[in-house]
Write an enzyme that holds these catalytic residues in place. Sequence first.
Site, short mmCIF file in Angstrom:
data_model
loop_
_atom_site.label_atom_id
_atom_site.label_comp_id
_atom_site.label_asym_id
_atom_site.label_seq_id
_atom_site.Cartn_x
_atom_site.Cartn_y
_atom_site.Cartn_z
N GLU B 209 13.45 -7.75 37.53
CA GLU B 209 13.27 -7.75 36.35
C GLU B 209 13.24 -9.53 35.90
O GLU B 209 14.36 -10.16 35.88
CB GLU B 209 14.54 -7.31 35.54
N CYS B 243 15.50 -12.41 27.41
CA CYS B 243 14.13 -12.14 28.18
C CYS B 243 12.99 -11.51 27.40
O CYS B 243 11.96 -11.59 27.66
CB CYS B 243 14.45 -11.69 29.55
#
Lengths: 451, 469
Positions: B209, B243
């Site tokens: 990720e 993010c």
Amino acid sequence: MERMQQIVGRARAAFNSGRSRPLEFRIQQLKALERMVQEKEQEILAALKADLNKSGPNAYSHEIMGVLRELALTTEKLPSWAAPQPVKKNLLTMRDEAYIGYEPLGVVLVIGAWNYPFVLVMQPLIGAIAAGNAVVVKPSEVSENTARLVAELLPQYLDKDLYPVVTGGVPETTDLLAQRFDHILYTGNTAVGKIVMAAAAKHLTPVTLELGGKSPCYIDKDCDLAVACRRITWGKYMNCGQTCIAPDYILCDPSIQSKVVENIKETLKEFYGEDVKSSPDYERIVNKRHFKRILSLLEGQKIAHGGETDEASCFIAPTILTDVSPESKVMEEEIFGPVLPIVTVKSVEEAIEFINLREKPLALYVFSNNKQLIKRVISETSSGGVTGYDVIMHFFLSTLPFGGVGHSGMGAYHGKHSFETFSHRRACLIKDLKMESTNKMRYPPGSQKKV
Amino acid sequence: NPYAGLVSHLRAAWLSGKTRPMEYRVAQLEALGRFLDEKKQEILEATELDMGKPSFEAFFSEILLCKNELNVTLNNLCHWMKDEHVDKNLVMQLDSAFIRKDPYGVVLIIAPWNYPIHLFMVPLIGAIAAGNCAIIKPSEISKNTERLVAETLSCYLDSDCFAVVTGGVPETTSLLENKFDYIFFTGSPPVGRIVMTAAAKHLTPVTLELGGKNPCYVSDTCDVNNVARRVAWGRFFNAGQTCIAPDYLLCTVEMQDKLMPALREAITEFFGPNPRESPDFGRIVSDKQFRRIRALLSSGRVALGGQTDEAERYIGAPTVLADVQPSDPAMQEEIFGPVLPIVTIANMDEAIDFINARPRPLALYAFSCDSKVVNQVLERTSSGGFCGNDTLMHVTLTSLPFGGIGNSGLGKYHGKFTFDTFSHHRGCLHRNMGLETLNAPRYPPYTQQKLGILTATFEVKRRGTCTLL
């Protein structure tokens, strides 16, 4: 290196043009592949015969039939597979549109293997095209006739820029792996699998690795030995043992070992006649290097049946080894040849322990009349896939994901699983620009009430 | 290899089979729930010390979202664990064909510092639910949370099967030399490459990720005030250290002019006239990150905010940079801070070209009252996930997969996707021991007649064809 850059660059430009995305285009390409397989059937069979000495009906059923089946399934199901999938919403998103969209990844690399050289290139290709990608195809150079044929045929039927074929050996593959792809599907051995994944890591490219290992075959005392041994013989000696999901070795109680040998011998006679070498249905080892490798595994072993070889034609007779020691060379590497070692174990617990001490295999087989025992072996071990009371067959059900685990690989494909492997599942949430009041709870300033 | 002993210990526990029964998994998951409840205060305090995380935000992301994942998992675990029976072909009608969800074994979860509980907890929930043992490696940068997790998590979980490893780059590098059966990494793309390269040595599958620059396109037809609020919320949450935050805005010059006052108003509404004093505005996690973000401020012109205080690691008020050029510092790297650059473009097509010329982002946002515009942006771009007319929200829906593509990552999780990520989907065919005659066509000697039978029974017929018997 430059040549590879150009080929991949052209494929990427073709992908970026967007023409591989519409469903109509993908189906049209798949139908062209179908025409290719039907129109060039004789050429394909001839190439397989030249590479592996496969007979016509054999090659057809193992390589062509499966491809046609996959093409039919994929062309029929593609619209439903590619449709956006609405998902369950929560209270906050009740009025919104929430779904998973299936999108192509981009430019995909498919590296085939030599043992089933046609199907192992075609099946991934079908899934990759169906998912809307550009696909660079790299057939194995070891099965050179099939590689040459694939390189000739694909450009005659498919879009040349989107689906280029690259031929060559290790240097060409190394150059190819230095390029950036959006997914790589590799079929082959564990050692090269590591090299492929390390190369992919440089570009953060996801990979599907279809590798191998030693697929164990446990035969319980309580089972119909005649049936079990017939099925095992079929799976072990097809393609002269050069099958990634062949039962590599047998585990059984010492008391049934000789009966197992007898049954297999009987079946071999039934399948290949008295003189195996002259049977049109028995293949050859693909090349001298593998011939020598397999031969060396026989050293010091008790040969209960077979053992005859002929280097000139890369012939190795169907061979059975008994009372094999777990530490011997034949038990260290994947055999990938027509040599079947039998290792005796005193109980199913011992068999399970034996299996679990080793790397996770691509396939696992267990034969027993006792359903509970079969369930137990499955539950207490791990493997890519399983067939109970038969061998190989789980490969032929495309609703089952086909792939390895641990050293036998990662990822899976076949049927819809191919489509999903080569697609990006994109989460989509489309909200309303109005209804701002419902958002107020989440904005600062924070307060206990909002919490 | 300093961690070899620990990994062996966990592997022995794994081989004993104790993590496999559903009851065991449920007990461990419930213990995680107790951890979140009982250590709530400590979690809020640790994250505040680490990056000035406002307790409202910390509660939402570190506690509430984690408990949601826990409850979705506990509610559905029984169903997820079941063998998934699949459609069979003609030849296998009497067989049993199913997909078995096998745990992988011993997994490694590496978490970053920005949502330090959430980003190990949600993967861990899936790893435990799937029946694995796990080593958790929290980030050393969020050191207070790291200490909390290292000291307290083991009181809740079975220490034979779950361990926390602390440390920095050298420790993580040593840890990665060991063989794991799955590695789940959240962090930056360069470290993602290092993790995947280490994983390749053992053929360990991975989920990465990662991140990137998440574009946010605002069309000319939109409700400016709502857009400003939603974008500001997403950008400045956790002082921009998210993010999936909207990294930069793409809009026309006219829209930039309209947005500016609206953004100013939203910021004031959220953080008051002096955001430095607002308990709801966070701080940058470290001096290194602070200096990095400060250097990005020399991009375009500072339209809002722009003050910095090194001692406090404060960048504010929440900053908006106008007329930023593609070559400016703020457009060269993921910002990961409370700074929103606006890059002006002439129209939607130019915005789409701008986005497609760059690496594929983790998230992509498009705002418009015209749904056709939102759909155009969606269809003509590629990203991990997409949210139309809002920011961040797509990751709060556990039925949507969360993950990147290309440089922003590989694999996905949340909800059932986490369980599936940590399970090996094993294709199983349990055949019939009788009916051997049905197998006859497949055996040598091979004949055309046998082939005919095989073709007839194995074939998938295309719809619209029929065989007249």
